[in-house]
Design a protein around this motif. Structure first.
Motif, PDB file in Angstrom:
ATOM      1  N   THR A 188       0.830  -1.214   0.000  1.00 33.37           N
ATOM      2  CA  THR A 188       0.000   0.000   0.000  1.00 33.37           C
ATOM      3  C   THR A 188       0.859   1.256   0.000  1.00 33.37           C
ATOM      4  O   THR A 188       0.618   2.183  -0.791  1.00 33.37           O
ATOM      5  N   ALA A 189       1.868   1.287   0.855  1.00 33.40           N
ATOM      6  CA  ALA A 189       2.730   2.467   0.969  1.00 33.40           C
ATOM      7  C   ALA A 189       3.531   2.719  -0.306  1.00 33.40           C
ATOM      8  O   ALA A 189       3.945   3.856  -0.568  1.00 33.40           O
ATOM      9  N   GLY A 190       3.717   1.689  -1.128  1.00 30.84           N
ATOM     10  CA  GLY A 190       4.480   1.830  -2.356  1.00 30.84           C
ATOM     11  C   GLY A 190       3.701   2.385  -3.536  1.00 30.84           C
ATOM     12  O   GLY A 190       4.277   2.616  -4.608  1.00 30.84           O
ATOM     13  N   ILE A 191       2.422   2.613  -3.373  1.00 29.52           N
ATOM     14  CA  ILE A 191       1.587   3.125  -4.471  1.00 29.52           C
ATOM     15  C   ILE A 191       1.645   4.647  -4.487  1.00 29.52           C
ATOM     16  O   ILE A 191       1.336   5.298  -3.497  1.00 29.52           O
ATOM     17  N   ALA A 192       2.057   5.211  -5.623  1.00 28.94           N
ATOM     18  CA  ALA A 192       2.077   6.663  -5.790  1.00 28.94           C
ATOM     19  C   ALA A 192       0.672   7.116  -6.173  1.00 28.94           C
ATOM     20  O   ALA A 192       0.132   6.656  -7.182  1.00 28.94           O
ATOM     21  N   GLN A 215      -6.085   6.093   4.528  1.00 35.22           N
ATOM     22  CA  GLN A 215      -7.140   5.380   5.251  1.00 35.22           C
ATOM     23  C   GLN A 215      -6.775   3.900   5.389  1.00 35.22           C
ATOM     24  O   GLN A 215      -6.958   3.303   6.458  1.00 35.22           O
ATOM     25  N   THR A 216      -6.260   3.309   4.336  1.00 34.53           N
ATOM     26  CA  THR A 216      -5.887   1.894   4.360  1.00 34.53           C
ATOM     27  C   THR A 216      -4.728   1.665   5.317  1.00 34.53           C
ATOM     28  O   THR A 216      -4.747   0.702   6.112  1.00 34.53           O
ATOM     29  N   LEU A 217      -3.721   2.520   5.281  1.00 29.54           N
ATOM     30  CA  LEU A 217      -2.577   2.359   6.190  1.00 29.54           C
ATOM     31  C   LEU A 217      -3.004   2.522   7.650  1.00 29.54           C
ATOM     32  O   LEU A 217      -2.548   1.766   8.519  1.00 29.54           O
ATOM     33  N   ASP A 218      -3.892   3.473   7.927  1.00 32.52           N
ATOM     34  CA  ASP A 218      -4.425   3.630   9.296  1.00 32.52           C
ATOM     35  C   ASP A 218      -5.156   2.369   9.735  1.00 32.52           C
ATOM     36  O   ASP A 218      -4.982   1.899  10.860  1.00 32.52           O
ATOM     37  N   TRP A 219      -5.992   1.823   8.860  1.00 32.61           N
ATOM     38  CA  TRP A 219      -6.739   0.599   9.164  1.00 32.61           C
ATOM     39  C   TRP A 219      -5.785  -0.566   9.437  1.00 32.61           C
ATOM     40  O   TRP A 219      -5.960  -1.315  10.399  1.00 32.61           O
ATOM     41  N   LEU A 220      -4.759  -0.712   8.591  1.00 29.45           N
ATOM     42  CA  LEU A 220      -3.801  -1.813   8.758  1.00 29.45           C
ATOM     43  C   LEU A 220      -3.024  -1.695  10.068  1.00 29.45           C
ATOM     44  O   LEU A 220      -2.705  -2.707  10.699  1.00 29.45           O
ATOM     45  N   ARG A 221      -2.726  -0.461  10.505  1.00 29.63           N
ATOM     46  CA  ARG A 221      -2.030  -0.272  11.786  1.00 29.63           C
ATOM     47  C   ARG A 221      -2.908  -0.679  12.970  1.00 29.63           C
ATOM     48  O   ARG A 221      -2.405  -0.998  14.037  1.00 29.63           O
ATOM     49  N   GLY A 222      -4.228  -0.692  12.769  1.00 31.87           N
ATOM     50  CA  GLY A 222      -5.152  -0.953  13.863  1.00 31.87           C
ATOM     51  C   GLY A 222      -5.702  -2.367  13.951  1.00 31.87           C
ATOM     52  O   GLY A 222      -6.416  -2.688  14.910  1.00 31.87           O
ATOM     53  N   THR A 223      -5.401  -3.226  12.954  1.00 36.07           N
ATOM     54  CA  THR A 223      -5.984  -4.570  12.970  1.00 36.07           C
ATOM     55  C   THR A 223      -5.146  -5.537  12.142  1.00 36.07           C
ATOM     56  O   THR A 223      -4.420  -5.132  11.247  1.00 36.07           O
ATOM     57  N   ASP A 224      -5.278  -6.809  12.484  1.00 40.74           N
ATOM     58  CA  ASP A 224      -4.750  -7.881  11.642  1.00 40.74           C
ATOM     59  C   ASP A 224      -5.895  -8.675  11.028  1.00 40.74           C
ATOM     60  O   ASP A 224      -5.660  -9.659  10.331  1.00 40.74           O
ATOM     61  N   LEU A 256      -2.599   8.989  -7.609  1.00 43.67           N
ATOM     62  CA  LEU A 256      -2.990   9.771  -8.780  1.00 43.67           C
ATOM     63  C   LEU A 256      -3.471  11.158  -8.369  1.00 43.67           C
ATOM     64  O   LEU A 256      -3.150  12.157  -8.991  1.00 43.67           O
ATOM     65  N   ASP A 257      -4.265  11.179  -7.304  1.00 41.46           N
ATOM     66  CA  ASP A 257      -4.974  12.402  -6.945  1.00 41.46           C
ATOM     67  C   ASP A 257      -5.227  12.415  -5.441  1.00 41.46           C
ATOM     68  O   ASP A 257      -4.794  11.510  -4.713  1.00 41.46           O
ATOM     69  N   VAL A 258      -5.917  13.438  -4.983  1.00 37.76           N
ATOM     70  CA  VAL A 258      -6.200  13.591  -3.553  1.00 37.76           C
ATOM     71  C   VAL A 258      -7.044  12.425  -3.034  1.00 37.76           C
ATOM     72  O   VAL A 258      -6.825  11.945  -1.923  1.00 37.76           O
ATOM     73  N   LEU A 259      -7.989  11.942  -3.846  1.00 35.61           N
ATOM     74  CA  LEU A 259      -8.836  10.833  -3.403  1.00 35.61           C
ATOM     75  C   LEU A 259      -8.010   9.566  -3.200  1.00 35.61           C
ATOM     76  O   LEU A 259      -8.157   8.882  -2.177  1.00 35.61           O
ATOM     77  N   GLU A 260      -7.140   9.244  -4.131  1.00 38.98           N
ATOM     78  CA  GLU A 260      -6.320   8.045  -3.935  1.00 38.98           C
ATOM     79  C   GLU A 260      -5.366   8.238  -2.759  1.00 38.98           C
ATOM     80  O   GLU A 260      -5.134   7.305  -1.986  1.00 38.98           O
ATOM     81  N   GLN A 261      -4.844   9.429  -2.582  1.00 39.11           N
ATOM     82  CA  GLN A 261      -3.985   9.713  -1.433  1.00 39.11           C
ATOM     83  C   GLN A 261      -4.755   9.462  -0.135  1.00 39.11           C
ATOM     84  O   GLN A 261      -4.238   8.851   0.803  1.00 39.11           O
TER      85      GLN A 261
END
Length: 185
Positions: A12-16, A28-37, A18-23
């Protein structure tokens, strides 16, 4: 963070973006991954929500065309793909889904093996849930017919990247094609 979750976070962190929405979707995905397995679907169709999906976009880069299948359950024209199995990495799921749904060995020669795009989408229907989707790109030829898994799809069709002619599909398809178009020579 368990190793499988850490691997998904690294992808996930390796994806550049496209725009503000993808950012925003990546953050959001990285926050979720930090909070659960608890990131892999355990019970169809929606537990847990969110969970992970790998799309496999079959692309003819020379014709600037994408092959979409008419998905039976979603009633949408979608790239092939599916849910990650427990412990599976997005790229491994993309390889597996290409074999299962298109019956081909995928060639990740258009933009490489890593996903080009990431989206967070609430699905439609009575079992609506959130899919976090990794969009992988594989090479195809629009002069060929591809047989799709009839349990999943009511046939397939090649579509130009022209956003004005796209069918009812994933709400992020046009943005994906913009990013893909920018990545092609």
């Amino acid at each position: 963070m368990k190793p499988a979750t850490a691997a998904v976070a690294e992808t996930t962190a390796g994806i550049a973006p496209l725009d503000v929405l993808e950012q925003r979707h990546i953050a959001q995905t990285l926050d979720w991954l930090r909070g659960t397995d608890d990131i892999f679907r355990r019970v169809k169709p929606a537990t847990p929500s969110p969970h992970l999906v790998s799309y496999v976009a079959l692309i003819d880069p020379h014709a600037r065309a994408i092959f979409l299948g008419r998905h039976r359950k979603a009633s949408l024209w979608l790239p092939m793909g599916g849910h990650l199995e427990p412990g599976e990495r997005p790229l491994d799921a993309a390889r597996r889904e290409a074999v299962e749904e298109i019956a081909i060995e995928p060639q990740f020669t258009v933009v490489g093996e890593e996903p080009l795009f990431l989206t967070v989408t609430t699905t439609r229907g009575p079992a609506a849930h959130v899919d976090i989707s990794f969009w992988h790109v594989i090479s195809g030829n629009s002069a060929l017919e591809y047989a799709l898994d009839p349990a999943e799809f009511d046939g397939g069709h090649w579509w130009d990247f022209d956003k004005s002619t796209l069918p009812d599909s994933d709400p992020h398809l046009a943005r994906f094609l913009t990013k893909l178009g920018d990545a092609l020579p």
